[in-house]
Design a protein around this motif. Structure first.
Motif, PDB file in Angstrom:
ATOM      1  N   GLY A  92       0.638  -1.386   0.111  1.00 16.03           N
ATOM      2  CA  GLY A  92       0.053   0.052   0.017  1.00 16.03           C
ATOM      3  C   GLY A  92       0.828   1.209   0.083  1.00 16.03           C
ATOM      4  N   ARG A  93       2.389   1.132   0.253  1.00 13.76           N
ATOM      5  CA  ARG A  93       2.910   2.281   0.300  1.00 13.76           C
ATOM      6  C   ARG A  93       3.445   2.515  -1.176  1.00 13.76           C
ATOM      7  N   THR A  94       3.537   3.893  -1.597  1.00 12.66           N
ATOM      8  CA  THR A  94       4.019   4.381  -2.827  1.00 12.66           C
ATOM      9  C   THR A  94       5.271   4.744  -2.828  1.00 12.66           C
ATOM     10  N   LEU A  95       6.358   4.577  -3.501  1.00 11.58           N
ATOM     11  CA  LEU A  95       7.727   4.865  -3.606  1.00 11.58           C
ATOM     12  C   LEU A  95       7.960   5.608  -4.753  1.00 11.58           C
ATOM     13  N   PRO A 113      -0.287   4.875   3.604  1.00 12.62           N
ATOM     14  CA  PRO A 113      -1.399   5.118   3.864  1.00 12.62           C
ATOM     15  C   PRO A 113      -1.853   5.123   5.363  1.00 12.62           C
ATOM     16  N   ALA A 114      -3.068   5.687   5.602  1.00 12.62           N
ATOM     17  CA  ALA A 114      -3.601   5.644   7.089  1.00 12.62           C
ATOM     18  C   ALA A 114      -3.716   4.188   7.575  1.00 12.62           C
ATOM     19  N   THR A 115      -3.710   3.544   6.717  1.00 15.63           N
ATOM     20  CA  THR A 115      -4.015   2.106   7.417  1.00 15.63           C
ATOM     21  C   THR A 115      -2.648   1.300   7.947  1.00 15.63           C
ATOM     22  N   ASP A 116      -1.575   1.925   7.440  1.00 16.91           N
ATOM     23  CA  ASP A 116      -0.297   1.335   7.717  1.00 16.91           C
ATOM     24  C   ASP A 116       0.132   1.715   9.085  1.00 16.91           C
ATOM     25  N   ARG A 117      -0.240   1.068  10.207  1.00 15.94           N
ATOM     26  CA  ARG A 117      -0.199   1.344  11.524  1.00 15.94           C
ATOM     27  C   ARG A 117       0.684   0.500  12.415  1.00 15.94           C
ATOM     28  N   ASN A 160      20.001  -0.158  13.260  1.00 19.79           N
ATOM     29  CA  ASN A 160      19.113  -0.352  14.583  1.00 19.79           C
ATOM     30  C   ASN A 160      17.658  -0.628  14.040  1.00 19.79           C
ATOM     31  N   PRO A 161      17.240  -1.387  14.967  1.00 16.52           N
ATOM     32  CA  PRO A 161      15.838  -1.785  14.445  1.00 16.52           C
ATOM     33  C   PRO A 161      14.869  -0.533  14.498  1.00 16.52           C
ATOM     34  N   HIS A 162      14.103  -0.572  13.292  1.00 13.66           N
ATOM     35  CA  HIS A 162      13.382   0.733  13.054  1.00 13.66           C
ATOM     36  C   HIS A 162      12.069   0.355  12.040  1.00 13.66           C
ATOM     37  N   TRP A 163      11.079   1.322  12.209  1.00 11.18           N
ATOM     38  CA  TRP A 163       9.878   1.224  11.385  1.00 11.18           C
ATOM     39  C   TRP A 163       9.500   2.560  11.514  1.00 11.18           C
ATOM     40  N   PHE A 164       8.770   2.959  10.362  1.00  3.05           N
ATOM     41  CA  PHE A 164       7.822   4.183  10.425  1.00  3.05           C
ATOM     42  C   PHE A 164       6.503   3.792   9.687  1.00  3.05           C
ATOM     43  N   GLY A 165       5.444   4.747  10.126  1.00  2.00           N
ATOM     44  CA  GLY A 165       4.201   4.366   9.251  1.00  2.00           C
ATOM     45  C   GLY A 165       3.201   5.711   9.712  1.00  2.00           C
ATOM     46  N   ALA A 166       2.042   5.363   9.479  1.00  2.00           N
ATOM     47  CA  ALA A 166       1.047   6.691   9.559  1.00  2.00           C
ATOM     48  C   ALA A 166       0.580   6.459  11.178  1.00  2.00           C
ATOM     49  N   ALA A 167       0.293   7.815  11.388  1.00  2.00           N
ATOM     50  CA  ALA A 167      -0.013   8.128  13.012  1.00  2.00           C
ATOM     51  C   ALA A 167      -1.300   8.907  13.003  1.00  2.00           C
ATOM     52  N   GLY A 168      -1.421   9.630  11.991  1.00  2.00           N
ATOM     53  CA  GLY A 168      -2.741  10.260  11.866  1.00  2.00           C
ATOM     54  C   GLY A 168      -3.914   9.562  11.326  1.00  2.00           C
ATOM     55  N   THR A 169      -4.835  10.121  10.902  1.00  2.00           N
ATOM     56  CA  THR A 169      -6.031   9.773  10.447  1.00  2.00           C
ATOM     57  C   THR A 169      -6.130   9.563   8.804  1.00  2.00           C
ATOM     58  N   PRO A 171      -3.302   9.578   5.086  1.00  2.00           N
ATOM     59  CA  PRO A 171      -2.038   9.081   4.749  1.00  2.00           C
ATOM     60  C   PRO A 171      -0.829  10.140   5.091  1.00  2.00           C
ATOM     61  N   VAL A 172       0.405   9.700   5.062  1.00  2.00           N
ATOM     62  CA  VAL A 172       1.627  10.638   5.245  1.00  2.00           C
ATOM     63  C   VAL A 172       2.422  10.384   4.234  1.00  2.00           C
TER      64      VAL A 172
END
Length: 202
Positions: A92-95, A113-117, A160-169, A171-172
């Protein structure tokens, strides 16, 4: 082709252009030498590419042959600076790649996307820099769990172990710079095996 390569290619065209211009004017090397004060051997070496051309040599020659300098020396063609944008999708991520050079790091625009949480922490070789364009981004990095807003940036060692995704309502969107190892990670779709082998979740 790089600027240096384009300049080098253009320089190789000067010698045959000099010879062609002289022959078109039906001027011999001896006659041109007398007219310009440049020795016949130097003129011959210029026309064969064995002598590096300079303005001190070229200006008297074009004046004697009555041809414009830009017929002998032209500026290297400037390539279109725009980067062809081709997007890839995974989970669902666009790169979208934003850089055209072949080295590292590469620049990308990413839409999450907002669903990637759900955090799925990974590690890989390299270093990553991210800048939030819009939306809210959650970054989990080792013991850190932070939320970033538009205009905020972060950089970290991807070992280092890492992840980033959406936090709001919604997409980011973010800009990111990373190398080939990071590209493989970002484009690799998740699977049940990947979830089981991930470093951890929160």
């Amino acid at each position: 082709m790089s600027t240096a390569q384009r300049v080098a290619t253009e320089l190789t065209q000067i010698a045959p252009r000099l010879r062609q211009a002289r022959q078109m004017k039906n001027v011999t090397l001896d006659e041109l030498a007398k007219e310009t004060g440049i020795s016949k051997s130097t003129l011959s070496r210029l026309e064969s590419g064995q002598r590096k051309p300079s303005l001190e040599l070229l200006l008297p020659i074009v004046a004697a042959l009555a041809v414009p300098l830009d017929e002998i020396v032209t500026s290297p063609r400037i390539e279109d600076p725009r980067v062809p944008q081709k997007s890839s999708r995974a989970d669902g991520r666009t790169l979208t790649r934003l850089s055209n050079h072949h080295g590292e790091p590469q620049a990308y625009k990413m839409t999450i996307p907002a669903t990637d949480r759900t955090p799925v922490l990974r590690t890989h070789e390299g270093y990553e820099w991210i800048y939030v364009l819009s939306g809210r981004l959650r970054l989990v990095l080792g013991e850190h769990d932070i939320v970033m807003a538009a205009g905020e940036a972060a950089e970290f060692d991807t070992k280092n172990p890492h992840w980033f995704g959406a936090a709001g309502t919604g997409p980011v969107e973010l800009l990111s710079m990373f190398g080939k190892h990071g590209e493989r990670i970002h484009l690799r779709a998740r699977s049940s095996a990947a979830l089981k082998s991930s470093v951890g979740t929160r």
